[in-house]
Design a protein around this motif. Sequence first.
Motif, PDB file in Angstrom:
ATOM      1  N   HIS A 203       0.821  -1.218   0.000  1.00  0.00           N
ATOM      2  CA  HIS A 203       0.000   0.000   0.000  1.00  0.00           C
ATOM      3  C   HIS A 203       0.852   1.265   0.000  1.00  0.00           C
ATOM      4  CE1 HIS A 203       0.416   0.388   4.457  1.00  0.00           C
ATOM      5  NE2 HIS A 203       0.407  -0.918   4.408  1.00  0.00           N
TER       6      HIS A 203
ATOM      7  N   TRP B 263      -7.669  -0.102  -3.928  1.00  0.00           N
ATOM      8  CA  TRP B 263      -8.172  -1.342  -4.512  1.00  0.00           C
ATOM      9  C   TRP B 263      -7.107  -2.442  -4.444  1.00  0.00           C
ATOM     10  CZ3 TRP B 263     -12.991  -2.650  -5.511  1.00  0.00           C
ATOM     11  CH2 TRP B 263     -13.214  -3.851  -6.181  1.00  0.00           C
TER      12      TRP B 263
ATOM     13  N   THR C   5      -4.635  -2.609  -2.295  1.00  0.00           N
ATOM     14  CA  THR C   5      -4.488  -2.969  -0.886  1.00  0.00           C
ATOM     15  C   THR C   5      -5.581  -3.942  -0.469  1.00  0.00           C
ATOM     16  OG1 THR C   5      -3.473  -0.837  -0.388  1.00  0.00           O
ATOM     17  CG2 THR C   5      -4.403  -2.051   1.466  1.00  0.00           C
ATOM     18  N   LYS C   6      -6.821  -3.662  -0.837  1.00  0.00           N
ATOM     19  CA  LYS C   6      -7.951  -4.542  -0.513  1.00  0.00           C
ATOM     20  C   LYS C   6      -7.748  -5.928  -1.110  1.00  0.00           C
ATOM     21  CE  LYS C   6     -11.340  -5.001  -3.217  1.00  0.00           C
ATOM     22  NZ  LYS C   6     -11.513  -6.415  -3.486  1.00  0.00           N
ATOM     23  N   THR C   7      -7.315  -5.964  -2.359  1.00  0.00           N
ATOM     24  CA  THR C   7      -7.129  -7.239  -3.048  1.00  0.00           C
ATOM     25  C   THR C   7      -6.026  -8.074  -2.391  1.00  0.00           C
ATOM     26  OG1 THR C   7      -7.875  -6.246  -5.105  1.00  0.00           O
ATOM     27  CG2 THR C   7      -6.638  -8.294  -5.287  1.00  0.00           C
TER      28      THR C   7
ATOM     29  N   TYR D 148      -4.929  -7.805   0.699  1.00  0.00           N
ATOM     30  CA  TYR D 148      -5.435  -8.167   2.032  1.00  0.00           C
ATOM     31  C   TYR D 148      -6.347  -9.397   1.944  1.00  0.00           C
ATOM     32  CZ  TYR D 148      -8.039  -7.644   6.412  1.00  0.00           C
ATOM     33  OH  TYR D 148      -8.636  -7.865   7.620  1.00  0.00           O
ATOM     34  N   GLN D 149      -7.277  -9.392   1.019  1.00  0.00           N
ATOM     35  CA  GLN D 149      -8.185 -10.535   0.856  1.00  0.00           C
ATOM     36  C   GLN D 149      -7.437 -11.780   0.407  1.00  0.00           C
ATOM     37  OE1 GLN D 149     -11.116  -8.906  -1.828  1.00  0.00           O
ATOM     38  NE2 GLN D 149     -12.485  -8.369  -0.142  1.00  0.00           N
TER      39      GLN D 149
END
Length: 83
Positions: free
Chosen positions: A41, A54, A56-58, A60-61
């Motif tokens: 990130h 986006w 970062t979210k990806t 993380y998931q």
Amino acid sequence: MERITFILTWVFQGSSYLSAYGYGIMHRMHHAYTDTEKDPHSPSHDANLFAMMWKTKTIYQDINKERITVDERFTKNVPQWKA
């Protein structure tokens, strides 16, 4: 003690604190790769703020769902509580 800390952190930070495992690994990766292309990130290598968020979210998931292989140095002693 880890679970108590997790619960208290969730109470005070709310839903922004989702997974100690995912957060811990991303935090370690961020410090290892600060402002490089491997930083999960860093705004330095994305087109804009939303692209960074986006990505970062990806990541993380992907970490939480074990869709990517993470170097052991980032996972050592990070708590992971399966549902």
